[in-house]
Design a protein around this motif. Sequence first.
Motif, PDB file in Angstrom:
ATOM      1  N   PHE A   1     -16.329  26.638   8.904  1.00  0.00           N
ATOM      2  CA  PHE A   1     -15.223  25.836   8.382  1.00  0.00           C
ATOM      3  C   PHE A   1     -14.177  26.719   7.715  1.00  0.00           C
TER       4      PHE A   1
ATOM      5  N   GLY B   1     -10.929  26.114   9.554  1.00  0.00           N
ATOM      6  CA  GLY B   1     -10.712  24.881   8.806  1.00  0.00           C
ATOM      7  C   GLY B   1      -9.519  24.073   9.286  1.00  0.00           C
ATOM      8  N   LEU B   2      -8.409  24.736   9.515  1.00  0.00           N
ATOM      9  CA  LEU B   2      -7.204  24.016   9.927  1.00  0.00           C
ATOM     10  C   LEU B   2      -7.405  23.353  11.287  1.00  0.00           C
TER      11      LEU B   2
ATOM     12  N   VAL C   1      -9.787  20.264  10.925  1.00  0.00           N
ATOM     13  CA  VAL C   1      -9.139  19.103  10.306  1.00  0.00           C
ATOM     14  C   VAL C   1      -8.154  18.458  11.276  1.00  0.00           C
TER      15      VAL C   1
ATOM     16  N   SER D   1     -10.014  16.670  14.026  1.00  0.00           N
ATOM     17  CA  SER D   1     -10.636  15.450  13.488  1.00  0.00           C
ATOM     18  C   SER D   1      -9.617  14.334  13.321  1.00  0.00           C
ATOM     19  N   LEU D   2      -8.441  14.681  12.810  1.00  0.00           N
ATOM     20  CA  LEU D   2      -7.384  13.673  12.671  1.00  0.00           C
ATOM     21  C   LEU D   2      -6.969  13.129  14.035  1.00  0.00           C
TER      22      LEU D   2
ATOM     23  N   LEU E   1      -2.013  21.716   3.990  1.00  0.00           N
ATOM     24  CA  LEU E   1      -3.218  22.083   4.739  1.00  0.00           C
ATOM     25  C   LEU E   1      -3.102  23.484   5.326  1.00  0.00           C
TER      26      LEU E   1
ATOM     27  N   LEU F   1      -5.999  25.959   4.184  1.00  0.00           N
ATOM     28  CA  LEU F   1      -6.990  26.136   5.248  1.00  0.00           C
ATOM     29  C   LEU F   1      -6.557  27.283   6.143  1.00  0.00           C
TER      30      LEU F   1
END
Length: 78
Positions: free
Chosen positions: A5, A9-10, A13, A16-17, A54, A58
């Motif tokens: 992650f 991470g970016l 995320v 996922s969005l 973000l 991230l």
Amino acid sequence: MKKLFHENGLSIVMFSLFIVFLSVGQYMRSPTFWFESFQNWQSELLSIGLMVVLSIFLRQKGSPESKPIDHPHSETGA
């Protein structure tokens, strides 16, 4: 898992969005959604601000804008 992650991470995320919003695709194709979106400039400002925040906090491993993830803070300056 934490390292995965931290390095991606970016991307995690954002992906996922994207998946979450695929589940509301029916609403996004409706005229009501587009009318409300264009009438509500605050939501656009919020989404752009969220992207900026973000992208600051991230990291994406290998990104030219990101400091090296594997290096200690003493080598990267912060």
